[in-house]
Scaffold this active site. Structure first.
Site, mmCIF file in Angstrom:
data_model
loop_
_atom_site.group_PDB
_atom_site.id
_atom_site.type_symbol
_atom_site.label_atom_id
_atom_site.label_comp_id
_atom_site.label_asym_id
_atom_site.label_seq_id
_atom_site.Cartn_x
_atom_site.Cartn_y
_atom_site.Cartn_z
ATOM 1 N N ALA A 1 0.853 -1.189 0.000
ATOM 2 C CA ALA A 1 0.000 0.000 0.000
ATOM 3 C C ALA A 1 0.888 1.237 0.000
ATOM 4 C CB ALA A 1 -0.916 0.016 1.216
ATOM 5 N N GLU A 2 0.453 2.262 -0.759
ATOM 6 C CA GLU A 2 1.275 3.472 -0.905
ATOM 7 C C GLU A 2 1.487 4.233 0.389
ATOM 8 O OE1 GLU A 2 -1.710 3.956 -4.331
ATOM 9 O OE2 GLU A 2 -1.373 2.407 -2.816
ATOM 10 N N ASN A 3 0.605 4.012 1.375
ATOM 11 C CA ASN A 3 0.778 4.728 2.639
ATOM 12 C C ASN A 3 1.821 4.091 3.540
ATOM 13 O OD1 ASN A 3 -1.109 2.587 2.912
ATOM 14 N ND2 ASN A 3 -1.860 3.423 4.833
ATOM 15 N N SER B 1 5.773 6.986 3.266
ATOM 16 C CA SER B 1 5.152 6.982 1.943
ATOM 17 C C SER B 1 6.181 7.167 0.832
ATOM 18 C CB SER B 1 4.094 8.096 1.865
ATOM 19 O OG SER B 1 3.313 7.970 0.708
#
Length: 221
Positions: A49-51, A88
């Site tokens: 996930a990009e976070n 991130s």
């Protein structure tokens, strides 16, 4: 009217078939977030996930969510053994350096040549493109999960996208609630049908030409 949960899970289950042992896979928000629920527990896959998570697990049971664990869309997630966390910038670095084997995204439109439009409807307020631009260009395989038609009954598979593009000629496979298409040599090819749909029904609901594979699989989950 939106899709029922069974139809959403049917699409997610088909997408899960494309995942193999050892992959690093990025999941978009919406239907793609259901994909981990349809993988064998023994399959070793790291969902990204990009976070800043590498190692997302299935959707947690209601009441067992961890308020500090969420995906890029803000929905609660679980993690698998060996999961790791990062900022991130590092998560995007994994994407831009080509470390992601596959991305599974939602979309507003896809063209018959594989153009992707999934980030904005002009005049609507949105938070931004997120990681879709990088993922669609840098992931080794790009799969789109989306309803075949929009809320007005108009096809989301088009000869040419009418919404602003996220990226051009990047989509490898499209899975809708009606059928599965592959994009080969910039041509849309029907390869599978979900029961009970027919080729004639798919043709009627698709606003572009497409080829048909010599043998079309009928999917009945």
């Amino acid at each position: 009217m939106g899709m029922g949960i069974d139809e959403r899970n049917q699409m997610a289950k088909r997408a899960a078939e494309e995942i193999t042992e050892g992959m690093a896979v990025n999941l978009g928000i919406g239907i793609p977030s259901l994909v981990p629920n349809h993988l064998p527990s023994e399959l070793l896959v790291m969902f990204h996930a990009e976070n800043g998570i590498l190692g997302i697990g299935g959707t947690p049971l209601k009441g067992s969510e961890d308020e500090n664990l969420c995906n890029a869309g803000g929905l609660p997630v679980s993690v698998v053994p060996g999961a790791s966390y990062c900022d991130s910038a590092t998560a995007f670095g994994m994407i831009r350096s080509g470390k992601i084997d596959m991305t599974i995204l939602g979309s507003l439109q896809v063209s018959q040549t594989g153009d992707l439009a999934n980030w904005i409807v002009p005049g609507k307020k949105v938070p931004g493109m997120g990681g879709a631009m990088e993922l669609s260009q840098k992931a080794k395989k790009v799969i789109v999960l989306m309803k075949h038609t929009d809320k007005h009954g108009q096809s989301k598979l088009l000869e040419k996208c009418t919404l602003p593009l996220t990226s051009g000629a990047c989509v490898d496979m499209v899975i809708t609630n009606m059928a599965v298409f592959e994009i080969k040599d910039r041509s849309l090819v029907l390869t599978e049908l979900f029961s009970p749909y027919s080729i004639e029904e798919v043709t009627e609901k698709t606003d572009c030409g497409f080829l048909s594979a010599s043998k079309i699989r009928k999917i009945e989950y």
